[in-house]
Design an enzyme around this catalytic site. Structure first.
Site, mmCIF file in Angstrom:
data_model
loop_
_atom_site.group_PDB
_atom_site.id
_atom_site.type_symbol
_atom_site.label_atom_id
_atom_site.label_comp_id
_atom_site.label_asym_id
_atom_site.label_seq_id
_atom_site.Cartn_x
_atom_site.Cartn_y
_atom_site.Cartn_z
ATOM 1 N N ASP A 150 0.798 -1.238 0.000
ATOM 2 C CA ASP A 150 0.000 0.000 0.000
ATOM 3 C C ASP A 150 0.831 1.289 0.000
ATOM 4 O OD1 ASP A 150 -2.098 -1.705 0.157
ATOM 5 O OD2 ASP A 150 -2.804 -1.085 2.132
ATOM 6 N N GLY B 238 -5.318 -0.976 -1.793
ATOM 7 C CA GLY B 238 -5.030 0.235 -1.028
ATOM 8 C C GLY B 238 -6.197 0.482 -0.096
HETATM 9 O O1 F6P Z 1 -2.418 -3.954 3.390
HETATM 10 C C1 F6P Z 1 -2.215 -4.613 2.185
HETATM 11 C C2 F6P Z 1 -3.516 -5.048 1.592
HETATM 12 O O2 F6P Z 1 -3.196 -5.725 0.398
HETATM 13 C C3 F6P Z 1 -4.542 -3.937 1.353
HETATM 14 O O3 F6P Z 1 -4.274 -3.189 0.192
HETATM 15 C C4 F6P Z 1 -5.823 -4.726 1.260
HETATM 16 O O4 F6P Z 1 -6.928 -3.944 1.583
HETATM 17 C C5 F6P Z 1 -5.608 -5.778 2.301
HETATM 18 O O5 F6P Z 1 -4.209 -5.965 2.423
HETATM 19 C C6 F6P Z 1 -6.290 -7.081 1.973
HETATM 20 O O6 F6P Z 1 -6.035 -7.974 2.984
HETATM 21 P P1 F6P Z 1 -6.472 -9.509 3.047
HETATM 22 O O7 F6P Z 1 -5.194 -10.266 3.062
HETATM 23 O O8 F6P Z 1 -7.174 -9.643 4.345
HETATM 24 O O9 F6P Z 1 -7.331 -9.815 1.877
#
Ligand code: F6P
Ligand code: ADP
Length: 322
Positions: A127, A170
């Protein structure tokens, strides 16, 4: 210091393995045993530790994901969970911890520091929302992955005279959307930082059509003020747009893949610097990139300040979308 632990936490980011390798090899250089904590704070609470030899980190430099795996853990957000984590470290005679992860993971590192555990953080999150560093491990690779997709989508968009709405990751930060918009030639970028209305998005796509463009691209950040599905419905109902609309959500594709040269180098430098910082007796800090140099910043600042995207980048995106 003779025994240090390392973990990767939060969302995985390409380059985490390169950072683990650098941490381990720097430790070995100083006769320090390095233990890997599997699955982040979950593994810490479970006492899931593994001695990492030089061979254990061979052949991982180019691999995406993380050999230590990662996790999200609610118990560690509580005072009881944090005390338990500290106890687990004591049981294994761990004298210092290196946490590789995003802003949430670094808040976890700060909690350990408050309990007197020497801790150094390494910023890793696609991000690019971590304060105290120009960029974090994984950002460059994710951006290149997005651009590869964006270029492909432009090929098909041009062939059909279509407009594409492309959602990129993001959670609270529009960095990936803005940069991929600039570098991928988008007509408009929708971010949490500089909200635009659906009407303005429609207008930008209309304008592109009127100017005779064969395609148009709008990039929307996951954390934008409205969902991409709502927006595409709105745009489809907006009859003045000459283009037919399509929506592509890039999703977790953006988190995988082999790290770029930039991310391997960044992760390697951060890994070496984090271990050397800990061995110098510094704690409660994060290594980061300041210009071309690696520096350290207090975790107290990292966990309370917001990294901002400068207005100049929005201005650039606007100029180039004409
Ligand atoms: O923080 C990194 C990220 O890829 C974000 O951009 C996204 O919202 C989130 O992690 C998604 O996380 P998960 O692994 O829970 O799907
Ligand atoms: P990222 O590190 O990628 O931002 P998260 O925000 O999900 O990912 O945080 C990862 C993990 O860090 C959480 O699941 C939790 O275990 C730990 N963590 C997050 N915030 C805190 C906090 N305030 N105190 C202690 N641990 C935290």
């Amino acid at each position: 210091m003779k025994r240090v632990a390392v973990m990767t936490s939060g969302g995985d980011a390409p380059g985490m393995n390169a950072a683990i390798r650098a941490v381990v090899r720097t430790g070995l250089q100083h006769d320090v045993e390095v233990y890997g904590i599997r699955q982040a704070y979950s593994g810490l609470l479970a006492g899931d530790f593994e001695l990492l030899t030089s061979r254990a980190v061979s052949g991982i430099l180019q691999r995406g994901g993380t050999i230590l795996q990662t996790a999200r853990n609610e118990e560690f957000k509580t005072a009881v969970g944090q005390k338990k984590g500290q106890r687990r470290l004591n049981e294994h005679n761990i004298e210092g911890v290196i946490v590789i992860g995003g802003d949430g993971s670094l808040r976890g590192a700060m909690a350990l520091e408050r309990l007197g555990v020497p801790v150094v953080g390494i910023p890793a999150s696609i991000d690019n929302d971590i304060w105290g560093t120009n960029t974090s491990i994984g950002v460059d690779t994710a951006l290149n992955t997005i651009l590869d997709s964006l270029d492909r989508l432009r090929d098909t968009a041009t062939s059909h005279n279509r407009a594409f709405l492309i959602e990129v990751m993001g959670r609270n930060c529009g960095y990936l959307a803005l940069m991929s918009g600039i570098l991928g030639g988008a007509e408009i970028v929708i971010t949490p930082e500089k909200p635009v209305t659906m009407e303005e998005v429609a207008q930008a796509l209309d304008d592109a059509y009127v100017r005779g463009k064969s395609h148009a691209i709008a990039v929307i950040a996951e954390g934008a003020p409205f969902r991409c599905t709502e927006l595409v419905d709105y745009l489809n109902d907006h009859k003045t747009i000459g283009f037919e609309m399509r929506l592509t959500i890039l999703g977790h594709i953006q988190r995988g893949g082999s790290p770029t040269a930039f991310d391997r180098l960044l992760a390697t430098r951060f890994g070496v610097a984090a271990m050397e910082t800990l061995l110098r007796g510094e704690s409660g800090c994060m290594v980061g990139l300041d210009g071309r140099d690696v520096h350290t910043v207090p975790l107290a600042d990292v966990t309370t300040k917001m990294r901002e995207i400068g207005d100049n980048w929005f201005r650039l995106a606007h100029i180039l979308s004409r």
